[in-house]
Design an enzyme around this catalytic site. Structure first.
Site, short mmCIF file in Angstrom:
data_model
loop_
_atom_site.label_atom_id
_atom_site.label_comp_id
_atom_site.label_asym_id
_atom_site.label_seq_id
_atom_site.Cartn_x
_atom_site.Cartn_y
_atom_site.Cartn_z
N HIS A 161 0.85 -1.20 0.00
CA HIS A 161 0.00 0.00 0.00
C HIS A 161 0.88 1.25 0.00
CE1 HIS A 161 -3.34 -2.42 2.22
NE2 HIS A 161 -3.76 -2.18 1.00
N CYS A 248 -2.85 0.80 9.70
CA CYS A 248 -3.86 -0.18 9.24
C CYS A 248 -4.87 -0.53 10.34
CB CYS A 248 -3.21 -1.47 8.78
SG CYS A 248 -1.79 -1.27 7.73
N1 GLY Z 1 -2.82 -8.83 5.68
C1 GLY Z 1 -3.31 -7.57 5.30
C2 GLY Z 1 -3.57 -7.49 3.85
O1 GLY Z 1 -2.88 -8.13 3.08
O2 GLY Z 1 -4.47 -6.83 3.42
#
Ligand code: GLY
Length: 254
Positions: A161, A248
């Site tokens: 991300h 997150c």
């Molecule tokens: N384990 C978090 C993701 O890959 O979205």
């Protein structure tokens, strides 16, 4: 300033969460302790924290940041970019309707995970990654513009991300690592460089003039503290095993 946060308690199913980290299986009991500590730290920063119940159906659902983009003007419910997570957004609208009258939604063929979106004032940088495509990012930008905000794209080559490798700490200070250090889009920021061997610490979070950083990254801590920030270390080793970081684990609300 943020006033609230939404988090979700991890379920035991987190043991089968998505990962590329090769750090072994998370220890569930430890993860619960770390999650509780994370909540305490958010509270210490002045946030009222809503804790959603664990949802065993979705192993990655503790990474609640991905399901919605929260702005001062509207909330945008995302469309997660991987099949095992696609149902995670279902109940979030109810939760957000307590705080937002303007709630928008990304639709197919768009995919967007909000871990790919970094807020800088009223502008939003959106990473194009394996989890966020141009259709999804385009829809987000249209919604942002509808409410007087803006967005631009940042192409990612390697990172899961955008916020895996970059964090905005206000006052024009940007923490960055790896491929994001040299992105043209970011060259007007004062870049606080995080070395490759501590790259996980680039996923830090500004919360009301404090900066939460993962525990165990001393060089990153010095870099951020030297820029004038008061840092708080939070142990999130069990979430790192699932490619998850500090940002997150919460949705932060104004
Ligand atoms: N384990 C978090 C993701 O890959 O979205």
């Amino acid at each position: 300033m943020f006033k609230r946060a939404i988090v979700r308690t991890p379920g035991e199913s987190m043991l089968s969460g998505l990962t590329t980290a090769k750090l072994g299986l998370p220890n569930y009991e430890k993860a619960l302790v770390q999650h509780a500590e994370y909540i305490k730290v958010l509270e210490e920063c002045g946030l009222k924290v809503s804790i959603l119940e664990k949802n065993e159906q979705y192993p990655d659902s503790t990474f609640v940041e991905d399901v919605a983009l929260l702005t001062k003007e509207c909330a945008i419910i995302t469309k997660l970019g991987t099949p095992s997570r696609s149902g995670e957004t279902v109940e979030i609208k109810n939760e957000l309707s307590d705080y937002y009258t303007n709630i928008e939604k990304v639709r197919e063929p768009g995919i967007v995970e909000a871990g790919d979106i970094m807020m800088v004032g009223s502008h939003f940088y959106i990473g194009i990654s394996a989890r966020t495509n141009e259709s999804g990012a385009g829809q987000v930008i249209e919604y942002l513009e509808k409410y007087g905000m803006s967005g631009t794209l940042v192409k990612l080559d390697k990172m899961l991300h955008l916020k895996t490798g970059v964090a905005y700490l206000e006052q024009n200070n940007l923490v960055a690592t790896g491929e994001l250090l040299t992105k043209e889009e970011f060259q007007n920021f004062n870049i606080l460089k995080i070395d490759d061997d501590e790259s996980y610490a680039a996923n830090c979070v500004w919360v009301n003039d404090r900066v939460l950083i993962p525990k165990g990254y001393p060089k990153a801590r010095v870099t951020i503290a030297s820029a004038g920030y008061s840092t708080i270390e939070v142990e999130v080793s069990e979430f790192r095993k699932l490619d998850g970081g500090l940002s997150c684990l919460s949705l932060r609300l104004f």
